[in-house]
Write a protein that holds these residues in place. Structure first.
Motif, PDB file in Angstrom:
ATOM      1  N   LEU A 144      54.670  44.396 -33.898  1.00  0.00           N
ATOM      2  CA  LEU A 144      55.598  43.406 -33.346  1.00  0.00           C
ATOM      3  C   LEU A 144      54.862  42.098 -33.108  1.00  0.00           C
ATOM      4  N   THR A 145      55.502  41.004 -33.450  1.00  0.00           N
ATOM      5  CA  THR A 145      54.895  39.685 -33.253  1.00  0.00           C
ATOM      6  C   THR A 145      55.748  38.873 -32.283  1.00  0.00           C
ATOM      7  N   TYR A 146      55.088  37.960 -31.591  1.00  0.00           N
ATOM      8  CA  TYR A 146      55.764  37.134 -30.594  1.00  0.00           C
ATOM      9  C   TYR A 146      55.416  35.673 -30.833  1.00  0.00           C
ATOM     10  N   GLN A 147      56.379  34.817 -30.614  1.00  0.00           N
ATOM     11  CA  GLN A 147      56.183  33.384 -30.758  1.00  0.00           C
ATOM     12  C   GLN A 147      55.589  32.812 -29.477  1.00  0.00           C
ATOM     13  N   ASN A 148      54.974  31.644 -29.599  1.00  0.00           N
ATOM     14  CA  ASN A 148      54.428  30.985 -28.422  1.00  0.00           C
ATOM     15  C   ASN A 148      55.519  30.802 -27.367  1.00  0.00           C
ATOM     16  N   GLY A 149      55.209  31.183 -26.145  1.00  0.00           N
ATOM     17  CA  GLY A 149      56.169  31.050 -25.062  1.00  0.00           C
ATOM     18  C   GLY A 149      57.151  32.196 -24.946  1.00  0.00           C
ATOM     19  N   GLU A 150      57.126  33.129 -25.901  1.00  0.00           N
ATOM     20  CA  GLU A 150      58.056  34.249 -25.858  1.00  0.00           C
ATOM     21  C   GLU A 150      57.555  35.311 -24.878  1.00  0.00           C
ATOM     22  N   VAL A 151      58.479  35.907 -24.142  1.00  0.00           N
ATOM     23  CA  VAL A 151      58.142  36.951 -23.190  1.00  0.00           C
ATOM     24  C   VAL A 151      57.721  38.219 -23.935  1.00  0.00           C
ATOM     25  N   ILE A 152      56.613  38.800 -23.504  1.00  0.00           N
ATOM     26  CA  ILE A 152      56.168  40.089 -24.041  1.00  0.00           C
ATOM     27  C   ILE A 152      56.574  41.151 -23.029  1.00  0.00           C
ATOM     28  N   PRO A 153      57.461  42.054 -23.392  1.00  0.00           N
ATOM     29  CA  PRO A 153      57.948  43.036 -22.417  1.00  0.00           C
ATOM     30  C   PRO A 153      56.832  43.968 -21.952  1.00  0.00           C
ATOM     31  N   GLU A 154      56.895  44.347 -20.699  1.00  0.00           N
ATOM     32  CA  GLU A 154      55.862  45.187 -20.099  1.00  0.00           C
ATOM     33  C   GLU A 154      55.708  46.516 -20.832  1.00  0.00           C
ATOM     34  N   VAL A 191      37.110  34.243 -26.579  1.00  0.00           N
ATOM     35  CA  VAL A 191      37.027  34.650 -27.984  1.00  0.00           C
ATOM     36  C   VAL A 191      38.151  35.642 -28.239  1.00  0.00           C
ATOM     37  N   LEU A 192      39.038  35.284 -29.157  1.00  0.00           N
ATOM     38  CA  LEU A 192      40.197  36.130 -29.451  1.00  0.00           C
ATOM     39  C   LEU A 192      39.998  36.832 -30.787  1.00  0.00           C
ATOM     40  N   LYS A 193      39.997  38.141 -30.746  1.00  0.00           N
ATOM     41  CA  LYS A 193      39.901  38.937 -31.961  1.00  0.00           C
ATOM     42  C   LYS A 193      41.254  39.552 -32.282  1.00  0.00           C
ATOM     43  N   GLU A 194      41.370  40.032 -33.521  1.00  0.00           N
ATOM     44  CA  GLU A 194      42.618  40.656 -33.947  1.00  0.00           C
ATOM     45  C   GLU A 194      43.000  41.761 -32.971  1.00  0.00           C
ATOM     46  N   GLY A 195      44.212  41.696 -32.480  1.00  0.00           N
ATOM     47  CA  GLY A 195      44.688  42.699 -31.535  1.00  0.00           C
ATOM     48  C   GLY A 195      44.693  42.224 -30.100  1.00  0.00           C
ATOM     49  N   LEU A 196      43.973  41.133 -29.800  1.00  0.00           N
ATOM     50  CA  LEU A 196      43.993  40.537 -28.460  1.00  0.00           C
ATOM     51  C   LEU A 196      44.967  39.365 -28.466  1.00  0.00           C
ATOM     52  N   ILE A 197      46.033  39.476 -27.724  1.00  0.00           N
ATOM     53  CA  ILE A 197      47.074  38.454 -27.694  1.00  0.00           C
ATOM     54  C   ILE A 197      46.879  37.589 -26.454  1.00  0.00           C
ATOM     55  N   PRO A 198      46.621  36.283 -26.626  1.00  0.00           N
ATOM     56  CA  PRO A 198      46.455  35.416 -25.452  1.00  0.00           C
ATOM     57  C   PRO A 198      47.777  35.274 -24.718  1.00  0.00           C
ATOM     58  N   VAL A 199      47.722  35.323 -23.389  1.00  0.00           N
ATOM     59  CA  VAL A 199      48.966  35.276 -22.612  1.00  0.00           C
ATOM     60  C   VAL A 199      48.796  34.413 -21.374  1.00  0.00           C
ATOM     61  N   THR A 200      49.923  33.987 -20.864  1.00  0.00           N
ATOM     62  CA  THR A 200      49.993  33.415 -19.522  1.00  0.00           C
ATOM     63  C   THR A 200      50.839  34.369 -18.685  1.00  0.00           C
ATOM     64  N   ILE A 201      50.521  34.440 -17.395  1.00  0.00           N
ATOM     65  CA  ILE A 201      51.234  35.361 -16.512  1.00  0.00           C
ATOM     66  C   ILE A 201      51.823  34.555 -15.357  1.00  0.00           C
ATOM     67  N   SER A 202      53.142  34.605 -15.242  1.00  0.00           N
ATOM     68  CA  SER A 202      53.823  33.906 -14.144  1.00  0.00           C
ATOM     69  C   SER A 202      53.545  34.618 -12.830  1.00  0.00           C
ATOM     70  N   ASP A 203      53.798  33.924 -11.726  1.00  0.00           N
ATOM     71  CA  ASP A 203      53.535  34.499 -10.405  1.00  0.00           C
ATOM     72  C   ASP A 203      54.288  35.805 -10.181  1.00  0.00           C
ATOM     73  N   ASN A 204      55.427  35.953 -10.836  1.00  0.00           N
ATOM     74  CA  ASN A 204      56.204  37.186 -10.673  1.00  0.00           C
ATOM     75  C   ASN A 204      55.752  38.296 -11.616  1.00  0.00           C
ATOM     76  N   GLY A 205      54.737  38.016 -12.433  1.00  0.00           N
ATOM     77  CA  GLY A 205      54.209  39.024 -13.343  1.00  0.00           C
ATOM     78  C   GLY A 205      54.737  38.940 -14.760  1.00  0.00           C
ATOM     79  N   GLU A 206      55.666  38.011 -15.028  1.00  0.00           N
ATOM     80  CA  GLU A 206      56.202  37.885 -16.386  1.00  0.00           C
ATOM     81  C   GLU A 206      55.115  37.390 -17.334  1.00  0.00           C
ATOM     82  N   VAL A 207      54.982  38.063 -18.472  1.00  0.00           N
ATOM     83  CA  VAL A 207      53.926  37.774 -19.447  1.00  0.00           C
ATOM     84  C   VAL A 207      54.531  37.069 -20.658  1.00  0.00           C
TER      85      VAL A 207
END
Length: 558
Positions: free
Chosen positions: A178-188, A134-150
């Protein structure tokens, strides 16, 4: 006949009739123009009542809607679609209210505002039976690569798979504008906190856990049977071995799951382990990230209210003992790593680390080969390495970390007094900061004469903590709550770890100390110096006060 008078009267009548006709024609023109304008407006916009501050209530908010890229004249039913994006013009800011399923628009100007809301069909996994994240406003769904890239996840495609042991992750940003597009890296540096989704489930009771005292112990680890079930079906109410029980972590909030802090909570702005020792209520200092120092030396009440006020709109709170149990049981099902979670032995309490070698013995008080802890990379490695994955609940980077070692983690599980009221702590020197009676008022040379705390913080609503029956023994394990990963992990025994005797359970020899008079509050995971005694199934008890070996974790019940 007076012709002049007749002529005058006739002219007056003609003027009235003519004026009436003109007025009718004018009204007709206005109506036609207005009707056309409304029609045009309806064609262009799907008009929704914007939920705006009262002093801006007269302003118009017009909303365009698309569902999977196709224009729509109505909002999809609640929960059936995901919000891909909201874009408003003229500097306005649109946010989606997931509870009331409506748009909130702020920062309005004096002119009409148009917002574009783009809904998409969400990816779902059939085995979850409706308990998808369940995604609420403020929770950004992410994938995390093995090296930690989000990267921001595309929620229309597979971004999690519990069948493949890839648990859903989401982040909260430092700068939410700040907004991010699908597949865009979110900086740590723009990530404030990481969370992992634990779907609602029922499990088959494998041990009724009615243990009192100590006995011979043999390893009894096994795969825990789990079936995901939504809150739209009847709760399973098993009580004995072989019966099914809806895990109590979900029934107290009646949710389809919970977002759990991926790491122990850190103290924002700290630069080392000492500066992360702060005994205050500061929700604005909460951060849940890898490679930060764990927030320690904090009383339970301060940890609770720092968690509670962190994200109220997401029902944030400090983790309960049963919620810890829910994670541990899922970890030991076919959807998790189903093995011993590797200890975080980083001596600086840096989150997400894992021991290079699995400990082969328990606490000895010395830095021996079987129980090494430190900070060098030959002893401990970070979360985004092959070694680091062994400290995750999934055996990969998608899981939850720090559930073995690092600091002990206080949880909201407390013993009640003989009258059934939650207790404060051991005495006036060592207590949680919550009002309540003391377990041992004269211990630790306490000469205050106080038998309870009355000027502290009020206990929250009972749904925020688990209550355990009063006892003066830490071996009365039958007081467990089914699902909390305490009494069910028996039988229990005392063994000698070097110079110390320890009570352990039959799962991975994890420490097993139940709450009693001297230790009113549960803590979990074990301490980094304990070696083999730490683990996802380890449990101990403490006074609830602030000391450097204890941290805490945050949960969102959405």
């Amino acid at each position: 006949m007076n012709l002049e008078k007749f002529k005058e009267k006739n002219q007056k009548r003609n003027w009235i009739i003519g004026s009436g006709i003109a007025l009718v024609l004018l009204l007709a023109v206005v109506i036609i123009i207005r009707t056309y304008a409304v029609y045009e407006e309806k064609v262009e916009y799907d008009v929704i009542e914007g939920r705006v501050p009262s002093y801006l209530a007269d302003y118009d908010v017009k909303v365009n809607i698309t569902i999977d890229g196709v224009g729509s004249t109505k909002i999809p039913d609640k929960g059936t679609k995901g919000i891909e994006s909201i874009v408003c013009d003229k500097g306005a800011i649109g946010k989606w209210d997931y509870i009331n399923w409506a748009i909130n628009v702020g920062n309005l100007s004096n002119t009409k505002t148009t917002c574009q809301v783009n809904f998409v069909s969400k990816y779902t996994e059939s085995i979850l039976n409706g308990t998808d994240p369940v995604l609420k406003e403020g929770l950004i769904p992410v994938t995390i690569s093995d090296n930690g890239e989000v990267k921001k996840a595309d929620i229309t495609n597979e971004w999690y798979s519990y069948e493949k042991k890839t648990w859903a992750n989401a982040v909260i940003l430092n700068d939410e504008t700040l907004t991010y597009q699908n597949g865009e890296v979110i900086p740590e540096d723009n990530i404030e906190s990481y969370f992992v989704w634990i779907p609602r489930y029922r499990y088959k009771i494998f041990n009724d856990g009615k243990y009192e005292g100590l006995t011979k112990v043999e390893s009894r680890e096994k795969e825990i049977e789990v079936i995901f079930e939504s809150n739209t079906v009847q709760d399973s109410k098993g009580t004995g071995v072989g019966q099914w029980l809806t895990h109590p972590a979900f029934t107290s909030f009646d949710t389809n799951g919970m977002w759990v802090g991926k790491f122990e909570t850190g103290y924002k702005g700290s630069t080392d382990k000492v500066s992360a020792e702060v005994n205050t209520t500061e929700p604005e200092k909460v951060q849940i990230k890898p490679n930060v120092n764990s927030w320690r030396s904090i009383q339970v009440s301060n940890a609770f209210y720092s968690s509670y006020d962190y994200k109220r709109e997401m029902e944030s709170h400090m983790m309960k003992n049963t919620e810890w149990g829910a994670i541990a049981y899922l970890q030991h099902s076919k959807y998790g790593s189903a093995t011993s979670v590797r200890i975080n032995n980083n001596e600086d309490y840096v989150t997400g680390y894992a021991a290079v070698k699995e400990p082969t013995c328990g606490y000895t008080g010395t830095n021996e080969e079987c129980n090494k802890f430190g900070t060098s990379e030959d002893i401990t490695k970070p979360y985004n390495t092959t070694v680091g994955y062994t400290a995750s609940t999934t055996g990969n980077i998608s899981g939850i970390y720090d559930m073995s070692g690092s600091a002990w983690e206080y949880v909201m599980g407390v013993m009640v007094d003989n009258e059934g009221n939650p207790m404060s702590g051991r005495n006036s020197k060592y207590n949680s900061g919550f009002n309540g009676t003391f377990g041992c008022p004269t211990c630790d040379d306490d000469v205050s004469g106080l038998t309870s705390l009355t000027n502290g913080k009020k206990f929250p609503d009972s749904k925020y903590y688990d209550q355990y029956v009063y006892s003066n023994s830490d071996t009365t394990y039958q007081r467990r709550i089914l699902g909390d990963a305490t009494g069910e992990i028996g039988p229990f025994v005392i063994i000698t770890y070097g110079v110390k005797n320890r009570q352990i359970g039959s799962w991975y020899q994890d420490e097993a100390l139940f709450v009693y008079l001297y230790g009113i509050w549960f803590n979990r995971s074990g301490h980094l110096t304990m070696g083999q005694g730490t683990g996802a199934f380890a449990f101990g008890r403490d006074h609830g006060g602030a000391w450097s070996a204890n941290s805490f974790r945050v949960v969102l019940s959405v």
